[in-house]
Design an enzyme around this catalytic site. Structure first.
Site, PDB file in Angstrom:
ATOM      1  N   ASN A   7       0.823  -1.225   0.000  1.00  0.00           N
ATOM      2  CA  ASN A   7       0.000   0.000   0.000  1.00  0.00           C
ATOM      3  C   ASN A   7       0.850   1.266   0.000  1.00  0.00           C
ATOM      4  O   ASN A   7       0.756   2.116   0.878  1.00  0.00           O
ATOM      5  CB  ASN A   7      -0.985  -0.002   1.176  1.00  0.00           C
ATOM      6  CG  ASN A   7      -0.308  -0.058   2.522  1.00  0.00           C
ATOM      7  OD1 ASN A   7       0.836  -0.490   2.632  1.00  0.00           O
ATOM      8  ND2 ASN A   7      -1.002   0.370   3.556  1.00  0.00           N
ATOM      9  N   ASP A  25       3.513  -5.863  11.508  1.00  0.00           N
ATOM     10  CA  ASP A  25       2.594  -4.835  10.986  1.00  0.00           C
ATOM     11  C   ASP A  25       3.128  -3.439  11.321  1.00  0.00           C
ATOM     12  O   ASP A  25       2.369  -2.513  11.652  1.00  0.00           O
ATOM     13  CB  ASP A  25       1.175  -5.015  11.526  1.00  0.00           C
ATOM     14  CG  ASP A  25       0.147  -4.197  10.744  1.00  0.00           C
ATOM     15  OD1 ASP A  25       0.514  -3.616   9.705  1.00  0.00           O
ATOM     16  OD2 ASP A  25      -1.015  -4.132  11.185  1.00  0.00           O
TER      17      ASP A  25
END
Lengths: 330, 443
Positions: free
Chosen positions: B90, B303
């Site tokens: 992303n 993450d």
């Protein structure tokens, strides 16, 4: 008490003290000179990120009656709408010498963040944050109930034993949350009524009794019925099918109102949707406290500003002494 | 020729021993004498782990350089003991073409702190409508094997079916961000009593669990493998456990923060604790720990989601989701599952190195720290304790949830392809790292 962020932060004694100081403030309303000098040379900023004419005017009136300098700052058309952050806005206000900031914000926790992020050193008063809390509304509701029930004997009392029914969109209501904590603290028996779709997750852990049908709750012969505003756009999100069905199932219709006892208070934080959550016969009845709530809002906000801003000496003065502490004489 | 001797490290499954690294390869192991002109790292009292591998890192470059770059992100990775990271897709532009994944690969090679394996987008522009050029990314120099729209759920069930089938053609895996979008409209924190009390829109556990249930059944139906990103609920664990028992090719990850932190931290509206998926209840944390211990959850993935200060210094609703995690991962894992007796250090090597390398088809981690393998390793001091601060961060952003919290353990040294990237707990200067890699390659 340094800030007023939530009614959950109050203990019983401080809540009753606030209500009692508001009684003192109410007594000054009938005098020829209604302005008190308590906050002379103090600056109160009304910081409104969300439109709310009635709350803003109420806070403005309260601050002016206490002789504070009042700055009202609306986010619309300001640097905030051009992307300035909450932090920068807060620090700008601090640089202008704000002693207290009354903040209304569309996001839950905004007042909490202002008070605790270390950005600013001023008293923060939550004038409604998202779907979280609206503590001064709950205080004015409690004040109104106490005054109506006990009249001149109200000082020093809680709301012990009163049965209060709150009806409508509990899920999105900051008024309901603040009222639940405060009314319970003051000893009232709180009942919530709403379709399951408009009840918050975890409501079973709150100090309340939950009903899904309004007639069940009204059968308990409550002392007060507080109707919450229903936003019809909730329909689009499938919280209920249409206004007609909502009004039929959860509205204080003329028929339901007629079944209430003669002393039952009918409350609404405003603005009302007549014919949806409340019928005109109920809203305009002698039992309605709607206008008294507006009037009392100023006294409650005066009390809050006085206790938070006037200083530690004032804040520890005995209940009932606010008038003398503010320089008011008979 | 470059030569490095690591003396006295506690090696997993054997007595403490010395390791000799020459030209990036472990060439000897045992009780070894120092050779002339050999660099020595004293590792007495330290645990030697295979270099850590993160399957889920946001490096933000290209496009988000204010938050992180490949250089700063891999520097943070090295500080945390990582020698390989999978960089999520992303970015801006999205990593949905061979060109972008190769750009990220080259930036990683230039930085020299860790192997950067780009993750390719499943769908064009992460829009969830049309498959990205998965074959081109798989056959590019970046050899992409992990495909994910992370940050977005591949929500359309037919598209997800096609993605699973198509990615399998290239020995890849779809890493699913399990979040049913309609059930999480406006969601801000875990749905429960606390969200109701705080007036924040709840994020129900079923929004994650429903997608996982659907996807394991789809994976079974088409005979492909699926990887579930950042599991956060006890119900998700149950579904993955059921799917594995049924023989479905599913793997799953948990983040360090979901092993340690709970939704209670939202109470102060401090946006450092706002993360996707949200912090859950204590019961969920306990279930995730147990699942990591019994193998239901295969790996820990950070993450790592850097954001600039202004993205967090605002109201909870306005704040970005995410927290940085590379530098703190090992300490948090130690606190959550090692110091609590659930996992040993060999398990840590599995969940933070060999496991993620296997899922990502990353070569060189199958037989770690063996003679003849690439010298990717991390030396850890488990006895160290410190109060965590932003000074412990080496990336560009400081949105750590652990500030002022005491954490155990310390990465003393990280060695990537034979080159020390961290020495005595300090990250080595990038020019020195680059020069050392050059020397290693020259032999």
């Amino acid at each position: 008490m340094r800030h007023l962020l939530s009614t959950r932060d109050l203990d019983r004694a401080s809540a009753i003290r606030l209500l009692d100081v508001a009684e003192d403030m109410a007594e000054t309303a009938d005098r020829a000179v209604r302005t008190l000098p308590a906050l002379r040379d103090k600056t109160v900023v009304n910081l409104f990120f969300e439109d709310s004419t009635r709350t803003r005017l109420s806070f403005e009136a309260a601050a002016k009656r206490l002789s504070a300098n009042v700055i009202t700052f609306s986010a619309k058309g300001s640097s905030v709408s051009k992307g300035e952050s909450l932090k920068d806005t807060a620090q700008t206000l601090l640089a202008m010498g704000a002693d207290a900031i009354v903040v209304r914000h569309h996001d839950s926790g905004a007042a909490h963040r202002l008070a605790n992020a270390g950005w600013i050193d001023a008293a923060i008063i939550n004038a409604g944050d998202g779907t979280h809390e609206h503590p001064t509304q709950a205080l004015l509701d409690a004040f109104t109930m106490r005054q109506r029930r006990f009249g001149s004997e109200a000082r020093g009392r809680g709301l012990d034993g009163l049965r209060i029914v709150i009806v409508g969109d509990i899920l999105h209501s900051r008024v309901a949350r603040s009222n639940v904590w405060l009314l319970h603290l003051l000893g009232a028996e709180v009942h919530l009524v709403a379709p399951r779709t408009l009840l918050p997750t975890g409501v079973a852990t709150w100090p309340v009794t939950v009903h899904e049908h309004l007639d069940d709750a009204l059968a308990l012969e409550p002392d007060a019925v507080m109707m919450l505003r229903i936003q019809t756009e909730r329909m689009r999100d499938a919280y209920f099918p249409n206004p007609r069905e909502y009004g039929r199932e959860w509205g204080l219709t003329h028929e339901r109102f007629a079944r209430l006892g003669p002393d039952t208070m009918v409350m609404h934080p405003g603005p009302m949707n007549r014919g949806l959550e409340i019928s005109s016969s109920a809203a305009d009845s002698s039992g309605s406290t709607v206008l008294a709530q507006v009037t009392n809002g100023v006294f409650i906000r005066m009390a809050v500003l006085y206790l938070l801003v006037a200083g530690a000496d004032a804040a520890i003065s005995a209940p009932g002494n606010a008038a003398s502490a503010t320089g008011v004489t008979g | 020729m470059t030569s490095l001797l690591i003396r006295g490290a506690a090696l997993l499954g054997s007595e403490p021993a010395d390791l000799r690294v020459r030209d990036g390869i472990i060439v000897d192991r045992g009780s070894l004498a120092v050779e002339a002109s050999e660099r020595v790292i004293d590792a007495a009292g330290l645990v030697a782990l295979p270099g850590l591998v993160d399957l889920h890192t946001h490096l933000r470059e290209p496009g988000g350089e204010a938050s992180e770059t490949v250089l700063t992100g891999t520097r943070a990775a090295a500080a945390g003991g990582f020698t390989a990271v999978h960089a999520m897709a992303n970015t801006s532009p999205v990593a949905d073409t061979a060109g972008v994944v190769e750009q990220v690969l080259r930036l990683g090679e230039r930085a020299g702190y860790a192997e950067v394996r780009p993750v390719g987008a499943v769908t064009l522009g992460l829009a969830g409508e049309q498959l990205a050029e998965i074959g081109a990314m798989a056959r590019s120099a970046a050899r992409v094997r992990v495909f994910s729209d992370d940050g977005h759920c591949v929500h359309d069930p037919l598209l997800m079916r096609r993605a699973l089938e198509y990615v399998a053609t290239f020995d890849g895996v779809v890493a699913q961000h399990a979040q049913e979008p309609r059930l999480t409209v406006g969601a801000q924190m875990n749905e429960g009593s606390l969200s109701g009390e705080l007036g924040l829109t709840g994020w129900p556990a079923v929004a994650e669990e429903a997608i996982i249930a659907r996807d394991v059944l789809l994976a079974e139906h088409v005979g492909a493998r699926v990887h579930i990103c950042h599991l956060s609920t006890a119900g998700s664990v149950d579904i993955v456990r059921w799917a594995k028992a049924r023989g479905i090719a599913v793997t799953a990850e948990v983040t360090p923060h979901h092993l340690l932190l709970t939704e209670e931290l939202a109470r102060g509206y401090d946006a450092r604790f706002k993360v996707n998926p949200p912090l859950r209840r204590d019961e969920d944390v306990q279930a995730l720990r147990a699942a990591l211990a019994d193998g239901t959850i295969d790996i820990v993935a950070t993450d790592h989601a850097p954001h600039p200060a202004e993205a967090k210094e605002c109201t909870w609703a306005e704040a970005a989701f995410g927290m940085v995690g590379l530098e703190s991962a090992l300490s948090v894992v130690q606190q959550a599952v090692v110091d609590t007796g659930l996992l040993g250090w060999a398990d840590v090597a599995r969940v933070l190195s060999t496991g993620p390398a296997a899922i990502g088809r990353l070569a060189g981690y199958a037989n770690p720290l063996a003679v003849g393998t690439a010298a990717n390793l991390t030396l850890v001091d488990p006895s160290h304790r410190r109060t965590w601060s932003v000074d412990d961060l080496r990336g560009r952003s400081t949105n750590t949830p652990y500030r002022d919290r005491e954490l155990p353990g310390r990465v003393v040294a990280t060695v990537f392809r034979g080159v020390p990237t961290v020495i005595d707990g300090a990250v080595v200067d990038p020019d020195i790292v680059a020069a050392a890699h050059l020397e290693v390659r020259r032999g």
